[in-house]
Motif scaffolding. Structure first.
Motif, mmCIF file in Angstrom:
data_model
loop_
_atom_site.group_PDB
_atom_site.id
_atom_site.type_symbol
_atom_site.label_atom_id
_atom_site.label_comp_id
_atom_site.label_asym_id
_atom_site.label_seq_id
_atom_site.Cartn_x
_atom_site.Cartn_y
_atom_site.Cartn_z
ATOM 1 N N ALA A 134 29.334 38.637 46.249
ATOM 2 C CA ALA A 134 30.554 38.782 45.460
ATOM 3 C C ALA A 134 30.522 37.803 44.293
ATOM 4 O O ALA A 134 30.105 36.660 44.448
ATOM 5 C CB ALA A 134 31.776 38.516 46.338
ATOM 6 N N LEU A 135 30.961 38.265 43.148
ATOM 7 C CA LEU A 135 30.959 37.448 41.929
ATOM 8 C C LEU A 135 32.261 37.652 41.187
ATOM 9 O O LEU A 135 32.856 38.717 41.277
ATOM 10 C CB LEU A 135 29.905 37.964 40.966
ATOM 11 N N ARG A 136 32.664 36.666 40.397
ATOM 12 C CA ARG A 136 33.790 36.898 39.502
ATOM 13 C C ARG A 136 33.273 37.508 38.212
ATOM 14 O O ARG A 136 32.121 37.307 37.852
ATOM 15 C CB ARG A 136 34.470 35.575 39.177
ATOM 16 N N MET A 161 28.095 38.362 50.973
ATOM 17 C CA MET A 161 28.892 39.254 51.820
ATOM 18 C C MET A 161 28.011 39.729 52.957
ATOM 19 O O MET A 161 27.144 40.577 52.760
ATOM 20 C CB MET A 161 29.349 40.443 51.015
ATOM 21 N N THR A 178 34.474 47.063 42.822
ATOM 22 C CA THR A 178 35.223 46.084 42.021
ATOM 23 C C THR A 178 36.645 46.027 42.561
ATOM 24 O O THR A 178 37.096 46.959 43.208
ATOM 25 C CB THR A 178 35.311 46.495 40.539
ATOM 26 N N THR A 179 37.333 44.909 42.308
ATOM 27 C CA THR A 179 38.738 44.855 42.716
ATOM 28 C C THR A 179 39.568 45.561 41.668
ATOM 29 O O THR A 179 39.076 45.904 40.594
ATOM 30 C CB THR A 179 39.238 43.412 42.869
ATOM 31 N N ILE A 180 40.835 45.720 41.962
ATOM 32 C CA ILE A 180 41.678 46.594 41.138
ATOM 33 C C ILE A 180 41.739 46.150 39.684
ATOM 34 O O ILE A 180 41.661 46.955 38.775
ATOM 35 C CB ILE A 180 43.070 46.749 41.772
ATOM 36 N N GLN A 181 41.815 44.832 39.463
ATOM 37 C CA GLN A 181 41.861 44.371 38.077
ATOM 38 C C GLN A 181 40.472 44.023 37.566
ATOM 39 O O GLN A 181 40.324 43.408 36.536
ATOM 40 C CB GLN A 181 42.777 43.163 37.958
ATOM 41 N N ILE A 198 37.206 47.487 51.094
ATOM 42 C CA ILE A 198 37.486 46.767 49.849
ATOM 43 C C ILE A 198 37.676 47.742 48.698
ATOM 44 O O ILE A 198 37.397 47.456 47.544
ATOM 45 C CB ILE A 198 36.427 45.683 49.516
ATOM 46 N N PHE A 226 32.816 31.589 41.370
ATOM 47 C CA PHE A 226 32.955 32.197 42.688
ATOM 48 C C PHE A 226 31.741 33.081 42.934
ATOM 49 O O PHE A 226 31.582 34.116 42.306
ATOM 50 C CB PHE A 226 34.246 33.023 42.722
ATOM 51 N N VAL A 227 30.888 32.620 43.790
ATOM 52 C CA VAL A 227 29.699 33.383 44.153
ATOM 53 C C VAL A 227 29.599 33.307 45.656
ATOM 54 O O VAL A 227 29.530 32.219 46.208
ATOM 55 C CB VAL A 227 28.416 32.771 43.556
ATOM 56 N N MET A 228 29.635 34.428 46.322
ATOM 57 C CA MET A 228 29.696 34.367 47.778
ATOM 58 C C MET A 228 28.896 35.508 48.383
ATOM 59 O O MET A 228 28.954 36.637 47.932
ATOM 60 C CB MET A 228 31.153 34.463 48.203
ATOM 61 N N GLU A 230 31.539 35.159 35.854
ATOM 62 C CA GLU A 230 30.149 34.857 36.142
ATOM 63 C C GLU A 230 29.267 36.040 35.739
ATOM 64 O O GLU A 230 28.160 35.854 35.248
ATOM 65 C CB GLU A 230 29.965 34.557 37.632
ATOM 66 N N PHE A 253 37.068 38.232 49.116
ATOM 67 C CA PHE A 253 36.754 39.032 47.936
ATOM 68 C C PHE A 253 38.029 39.662 47.363
ATOM 69 O O PHE A 253 38.302 39.589 46.172
ATOM 70 C CB PHE A 253 35.757 40.123 48.349
ATOM 71 N N LYS A 294 39.221 49.694 45.786
ATOM 72 C CA LYS A 294 40.054 49.261 44.667
ATOM 73 C C LYS A 294 41.554 49.270 44.972
ATOM 74 O O LYS A 294 42.253 48.285 44.768
ATOM 75 C CB LYS A 294 39.820 50.237 43.527
ATOM 76 N N ASP A 332 40.450 36.877 45.924
ATOM 77 C CA ASP A 332 40.016 35.892 44.928
ATOM 78 C C ASP A 332 40.784 36.008 43.621
ATOM 79 O O ASP A 332 41.242 35.009 43.075
ATOM 80 C CB ASP A 332 38.509 35.994 44.659
ATOM 81 N N GLY A 333 40.977 37.237 43.125
ATOM 82 C CA GLY A 333 41.677 37.425 41.866
ATOM 83 C C GLY A 333 43.077 36.839 41.947
ATOM 84 O O GLY A 333 43.535 36.114 41.062
ATOM 85 N N ASN A 375 38.602 41.780 38.586
ATOM 86 C CA ASN A 375 38.384 40.341 38.532
ATOM 87 C C ASN A 375 37.106 39.940 39.245
ATOM 88 O O ASN A 375 36.451 39.000 38.876
ATOM 89 C CB ASN A 375 39.523 39.608 39.235
ATOM 90 N N THR A 376 36.860 40.659 40.317
ATOM 91 C CA THR A 376 35.756 40.291 41.189
ATOM 92 C C THR A 376 34.911 41.537 41.435
ATOM 93 O O THR A 376 35.468 42.623 41.565
ATOM 94 C CB THR A 376 36.307 39.777 42.531
ATOM 95 N N ILE A 377 33.605 41.363 41.477
ATOM 96 C CA ILE A 377 32.762 42.523 41.738
ATOM 97 C C ILE A 377 31.818 42.267 42.904
ATOM 98 O O ILE A 377 31.474 41.128 43.189
ATOM 99 C CB ILE A 377 31.919 42.930 40.496
ATOM 100 N N LYS A 378 31.468 43.341 43.579
ATOM 101 C CA LYS A 378 30.499 43.229 44.655
ATOM 102 C C LYS A 378 29.174 43.795 44.163
ATOM 103 O O LYS A 378 29.108 44.922 43.685
ATOM 104 C CB LYS A 378 30.976 44.011 45.877
#
Ligand SMILES: Nc1nc2c(ncn2[C@@H]2O[C@H](COP(=O)(O)OP(=O)(O)OP(=O)(O)O)[C@@H](O)[C@H]2O)c(=O)[nH]1
Ligand SMILES: [Mg+2]
Lengths: 75, 699
Positions: free
Chosen positions: A60-62, B493, A43-46, B287, B489-491, A65, B381, B289, B384-385, A48-51
């Motif tokens: 990758a998704l927000r 990887m 996941t990103t730091i906040q 990627i 956002f759907v992508m 979603e 990725f 955190k 995006d945030g 917001n987005t996850i793998k």
């Protein structure tokens, strides 16, 4: 439970997707559909987005979603 | 010679373009992310007396309309002229890829399946029984690898074979009740002796049952449609009843998934997947955190450091080379006019641009690495945030990165964005990502006004502030002109891949060749033109006045001062001087002299022309000063620091070149938006340059 609450590296199974038809189709064509087993890998730091890991690939998704994807933990 | 047209169709990033290259020796663009190809392209090869024309199409996940590039493919599949489809499939991701294959099979066209990336599949312990698969689905399936070129010849033979023989129907098996419903429609059509030139009756039945618009459109004009209609209603009704659902999309999806899982169970065997773990392991760092973003920024910083510092050395050689050339030629030619044209026009202009070739090469190598390793999707990725806060889509990152190379492909790459507003917004700010052609201007000014060890940082700073300005502009546009819903956002990887050296070499080589070619043609002409209109008409009165005055003077210093003044006065009376003087008032608040103003305007033709114009103008006016021979030194002595910074800001923001603007107009399909772009960029550039100049002057 929806996907946004799933902790990292837990295997879950998708039970329902409550999204608009377009998004649903896109998710399905990337392999995210009901019955599939997935794992949140990163996941990103906040958060917001996850793998998401599915089968052999990843997507990758927000978080927004992810909220529309209902899952249950695999045993 | 017989001509066979082959449509290469498949999901994004499965290697369609690479396969076309492997088959034909073409050089289509390849990259390790979804959405590299956004426009159809052709490649040709000949085999067994036939000419095969490969049409490389943008990848698409499914045949449902989605983004603009996917629409290109769908339109071609439905309306284009072609003999057969080669469905390219990623063997390491078979089940997902087959979901598209089925949709293609339903189109009822001749088809061959290329199981690509066989080399990777072997390494990953994935085994596909291609023979069994061909038997089950009734379509030849060939394992190939574009990378090692193994089996490519077999694939060509399969294509020839299929194209020469009458069409064999693909064998998709649906559940019993769907089969029954289909059979009823087919029987009805057969009974009525209905025949369509484009599709066979089973394909039509499938299209009707699946409620495909195209098939309805085809059948709607037929007189038999009236009779067909009740049969169809009945068939649909029974399908809905048996499937216990009332949405055809869902029925289709379940039917397809069932067939694909059945097929995979028969033909796919997976042993182990080490490689897969490698990608996940690299991602754990790249990627991460906390580390992910800093690492990304560090990599970008490193790239610009290298661009400047590594480029510096060969740049010096090229500069000296041209300096030597200028002197040698200058010494041998008698005729003053001819000498000035060659030395001050051509050598100063073209040399000024060619000097930056090493920097350009490093920048393009960096971009190529980003595009081919798989890091691109990771950056999207990570960002995006952040992008989302500014109203941009994570995927916008991809066209924006292309924008660092050149705005033209970047505008095209924006096609991968599905939403029209997202796409336009991204296109509006692509210009803020300084293209490769602006690099020479930055390197020139950074080198002239900053210490050598700082110049790399300054370069990085310029690019970053450009990007940040772009984000802010996006925000402003988002809340004013392009209000709208957020796009999901759907992508995908992709896995990390090591690009082949050959590929990297080709990218850098072709970009350099293009740059040199541009310098030798376009820039050459532009430099000659600039030289001409900044030399003529000659003003003999001033010439004489000064010559007599200079002769009266004693000291050499006084003489050279007056000599420079004479050149300045002379230039101001030329065509370009007059033009410059006319537009000077517009740029005066930014601290630009008329030469800089002219250079700014000339940059509209192509950004490299800014440098060549400055080269011509400053070398023409500076014949006496022997010590300050390099353009960099001349500029450092002639232009004040605040003006120089304002100039950089202006160049950073104002309109990309005319060619790019034309592409913008074509991609946006709107003159209105193009006019907005012109006004928007000029106004922003002027205002920010003004602020920069004013603040720096006050300090
Ligand atoms: N190892 C291996 N890599 C391959 C093979 N074919 C393609 N690739 C890699 O897969 C990536 C995608 O290749 P492309 O040819 O750009 O894919 P594409 O299907 O044209 O993609 P889009 O244009 O985005 O739809 C690149 O990084 C290629 O190097 C193959 O046979 N073996
Ligand atoms: Mg491609």
């Amino acid at each position: 439970m929806n996907l946004s609450h799933v902790p990292k590296d837990t295997k879950v199974k998708i039970v329902a997707i409550q999204a608009q038809a377009v998004l649903k189709k896109r998710l399905a064509s990337l392999g995210v559909s009901v019955g599939k087993e997935v794992k949140v890998l990163e996941t990103t730091i906040q958060k917001n987005t996850i793998k998401l890991g599915i089968g052999l690939g990843s997507v990758a998704l927000r978080l927004d979603e992810a909220k529309s994807i209902d899952v249950e933990v695999c045993v | 010679m017989k001509k066979i047209i082959v449509a290469l169709v498949g999901q994004p990033n499965v290697g369609k373009s690479y396969l076309a290259n492997a088959m034909s020796g073409s050089n289509l663009k390849i990259g390790n992310f979804a959405g590299v190809t956004v426009e159809k392209a052709t490649a040709k090869l000949s085999a067994n007396e036939s000419e095969i024309e490969l049409i490389d199409l943008p990848g698409l996940y499914s045949l449902e309309d989605f983004s603009a590039d996917e629409k290109v493919t769908k339109d071609f599949l439905l309306k284009g002229e072609y003999d057969l489809i080669v469905n390219v499939v990623d063997s390491t991701n078979l089940d997902r890829n087959l979901m598209l294959s089925i949709q293609l099979m339903e189109l009822g066209k001749k088809m061959v399946i290329a199981l690509n990336m066989d080399d990777e599949a072997i390494k990953e312990g994935i085994m596909i029984d291609a023979e069994a698969m061909s038997k089950i689905i009734g379509i030849p399936c060939v394992k190939v690898s574009s990378k090692t070129k193994s089996n490519v010849e077999t694939l060509v033979q399969s294509i020839l074979h299929v194209s020469e023989h009458p069409q064999q129907n693909a064998k998709i098996v649906y559940t019993d009740h769907v089969e029954e419903a289909l059979q009823k429609i087919v029987t009805f059509l057969d009974d009525k002796h209905f025949k369509s030139p484009r599709m066979d009756n089973r394909a039509i039945a499938i299209g009707l049952l699946w409620q495909k618009k195209e098939v309805y459109a085809l059948m709607h004009d037929e007189p038999l449609y009236v009779e067909l209609h009740p049969h169809l209603n009945q068939a649909l009704g029974s399908v809905y009843m048996y499937c216990e659902c009332d949405e055809i999309e869902e029925v289709i999806h379940t039917q397809h998934s069932a067939f694909v899982s059945g097929l995979c169970a028969e033909v796919l065997h997976v042993k182990h997947s080490k490689i897969h773990n490698l990608t996940q392991a690299i991602d754990k760092v790249l990627i991460h955190k906390l580390l992910g973003l800093p690492l990304f920024i560090f990599l970008m910083w490193g790239l610009f450091q290298l661009t400047f510092s590594l480029g510096e050395v060969p740049m010096g050689w090229i500069e000296e080379g041209f300096g030597w050339l200028g002197e040698t030629i200058g010494a041998t030619i008698e005729n003053e006019g001819m000498k000035s044209l060659l030395v001050d026009g051509i050598i100063a202009g073209v040399g000024g641009v060619l000097m930056f070739l090493p920097n350009i090469m490093i920048l393009f190598l960096g971009i190529a690495l980003l595009e081919t390793t798989g890091y691109m999707a990771r950056a999207a990725f990570l960002l995006d945030g952040f992008f989302h806060k500014f109203g941009l889509h994570g995927k916008s990152f991809i066209p924006l990165v292309s924008g660092f190379g050149c705005s033209v492909p970047a505008y095209m790459a924006a096609r991968t964005l599905k939403n029209k507003k997202d796409r336009l917004l991204t296109m509006f700010i692509i210009g803020f990502m300084s293209c490769g052609a602006r690099l020479p201007v930055y390197v020139l000014f950074a080198g002239a006004f900053f210490e050598e060890d700082m110049a790399g940082n300054v370069l990085f700073g310029i690019y970053i502030s450009g990007a940040l300005l772009g984000l802010m502009a996006a925000k402003v546009l988002r809340v004013t002109a392009f209000k709208g819903e957020d796009e999901p956002f759907v992508m995908e990887m992709p896995k990390y891949r090591l690009p082949s050296l050959k590929l990297l070499w080709y990218v850098v080589y072709s970009k350099s060749a293009m740059y040199i070619k541009k310098a030798g043609t376009f820039i050459l002409l532009a430099s000659m033109l600039i030289w001409f209109i900044s030399t003529y008409p000659k003003n003999s009165i001033i010439e004489e006045q000064y010559t007599t005055q200079i002769e009266l003077l004693q000291s050499d210093d006084d003489k050279s001062v007056l000599e420079n003044e004479k050149n300045e006065k002379l230039m101001e009376r030329t065509y370009l001087g007059m033009l410059g003087k006319t537009i000077e008032p517009i740029f005066a608040p930014l601290g630009f002299d008329w030469k800089m103003s002219v250079a700014t305007l000339s940059g509209l033709a192509a950004k490299e022309v800014i440098v060549s114009t400055l080269g011509v103008l400053y070398s023409l006016g500076d014949e006496v000063d022997e010590e300050n021979s390099s353009l960099r030194e001349i500029i450092a002595s002639k232009i004040g620091f605040p003006s120089a910074m304002a100039f950089i800001v202006f160049v950073m923001i104002y309109l990309p070149c005319l060619a790019a603007t034309v592409v913008f107009a074509r991609e946006a399909q709107s003159l209105k938006y193009t006019a907005y772009l012109v006004i928007f960029t000029f106004v922003t550039a002027w205002v920010l340059a003004f602020v920069t100049y004013t603040v720096l002057t006050l300090l």
